[in-house]
Design a protein around this motif. Structure first.
Motif, PDB file in Angstrom:
ATOM      1  N   ASP A 163       4.487  19.967 -18.975  1.00 26.88           N
ATOM      2  CA  ASP A 163       4.917  19.443 -20.261  1.00 26.88           C
ATOM      3  C   ASP A 163       4.960  20.575 -21.281  1.00 26.88           C
ATOM      4  O   ASP A 163       3.950  21.275 -21.476  1.00 26.88           O
ATOM      5  CB  ASP A 163       3.942  18.363 -20.708  1.00 26.88           C
ATOM      6  N   VAL A 165       4.947  20.502 -24.507  1.00 22.59           N
ATOM      7  CA  VAL A 165       3.992  20.275 -25.593  1.00 22.59           C
ATOM      8  C   VAL A 165       2.582  20.643 -25.153  1.00 22.59           C
ATOM      9  O   VAL A 165       1.821  21.293 -25.887  1.00 22.59           O
ATOM     10  CB  VAL A 165       4.066  18.814 -26.067  1.00 22.59           C
ATOM     11  N   VAL A 168       2.206  24.407 -25.137  1.00 22.43           N
ATOM     12  CA  VAL A 168       2.001  24.991 -26.468  1.00 22.43           C
ATOM     13  C   VAL A 168       0.585  24.729 -26.961  1.00 22.43           C
ATOM     14  O   VAL A 168      -0.069  25.605 -27.548  1.00 22.43           O
ATOM     15  CB  VAL A 168       3.047  24.415 -27.453  1.00 22.43           C
ATOM     16  N   ARG A 169       0.062  23.525 -26.710  1.00 25.67           N
ATOM     17  CA  ARG A 169      -1.296  23.219 -27.139  1.00 25.67           C
ATOM     18  C   ARG A 169      -2.316  24.099 -26.420  1.00 25.67           C
ATOM     19  O   ARG A 169      -3.295  24.561 -27.018  1.00 25.67           O
ATOM     20  CB  ARG A 169      -1.595  21.748 -26.875  1.00 25.67           C
TER      21      ARG A 169
END
Length: 314
Positions: A163, A165, A168-169
């Motif tokens: 994923d 996202v 990035v987290r």
């Protein structure tokens, strides 16, 4: 069923269904130069009905092009006139290709001036020609290693990618952890005291109001604003540029006037003051520490001293 793009439809093929008829009609229109012709719905239906009749009798686009150009006996037909609609043109030029044999039915037509063929026959002939010329090669089969590589690639694609996202987290989490590891441990360092808040003094407010008064009483500014109010419109680009320059000049004069007014207050010499300086000095004389907000103080200063100063300047 094999389909080809509309612009590649062969002009020697007799269309067999609605899709093929539309492709053949497109070829005919391009060959006749009717691509830009604007037809109403009724005119388009009339053209489609006529062409469907001739397609059903074995006429291909090439045969129709010949038929609208010459008669069965070889005589040339007249070209299309400027005001002649496509449906009228087809009806009048193809009328000579109906059979005039004794006992012939009214819907019986002559043999096409150029024989057509089915799409399947044309496609088979083109494929054979391509094979003979060596331009077509059957796709080769994969080896065992190629089959394994394909299966592996499909497995990787089926698992899906991480994923974005979450990626990035995770990157932000690692960056934060790295910054925390660089933090110096020890006694807490007191934060630097914040600078004292700068508040506007009555004299500062009065100086600002004086500069606004000078700009508002500029002859150029007043002249442009009066004309716009009289004509009830907004400024044009040229007028807006002139207005900006006038306000800029007025602010410049107000800055010089503020310096002259302050100097006159110190030296108590008001004989050589310019009109902007006298106006600002009159505003400064009314500066009072009333504890009002800046906007209210500016409105009071502009409403009071300006009238008095106008009498003084007269």
């Amino acid at each position: 069923m094999v389909r080809i793009p509309d612009r590649e439809w062969p002009a020697t093929v007799v269309p067999g269904d609605a899709h093929e008829r539309a492709q053949a009609t497109g070829v005919l229109f391009r060959r006749l130069g009717w691509v830009t012709a604007r037809l109403t719905a009724d005119e388009r239906d009339d053209v489609d009905r006529q062409l469907e009749f001739w397609y059903g009798n074995g006429y291909c686009p090439d045969a129709l092009l010949i038929a609208v150009g010459v008669l069965p006996g070889g005589a040339r037909q007249r070209p299309r006139s400027a005001g002649e609609r496509p449906g009228e043109f087809l009806r009048s030029r193809l009328n000579g290709w109906f059979s005039d044999e004794p006992g012939a039915a009214m819907s019986e037509v002559r043999e096409p001036p150029r024989p057509g063929q089915t799409f399947e026959a044309w496609f088979a002939r083109r494929r054979k020609q391509t094979l003979d010329e060596g331009g077509y090669r059957r796709p080769s089969r994969l080896t065992a290693a190629g089959e394994r590589a394909r299966a592996q690639a499909r497995e990787i694609a089926a698992t899906g990618r991480p994923d974005p996202v979450a990626r990035v987290r995770e990157s932000e989490r690692r960056r934060t952890a790295a910054l925390d590891s660089l933090r110096v441990t020890g006694p807490a360092v007191p934060a630097a005291p914040s600078p004292p808040e700068t508040r506007a003094t009555p004299r500062m407010v009065a100086s600002f109001a004086g500069r606004q008064a000078v700009a508002a009483h500029s002859p150029q500014v007043q002249r442009i604003v009066a004309r716009l109010r009289e004509e009830k419109r907004g400024p044009s680009p040229a007028e807006l540029a002139v207005l900006r320059n006038a306000v800029r000049d007025a602010h410049h004069d107000a800055g010089l006037g503020a310096l002259a007014a302050v100097s006159a207050e110190v030296n108590e010499d008001t004989g050589e003051l310019t009109p902007p300086a006298r106006r600002i000095r009159a505003v400064l004389a009314h500066a009072a520490d009333d504890g009002l907000p800046v906007e209210a103080a500016v409105r009071l200063l502009l409403a009071g001293p300006s009238t008095e100063d106008d009498h003084t300047m007269r």
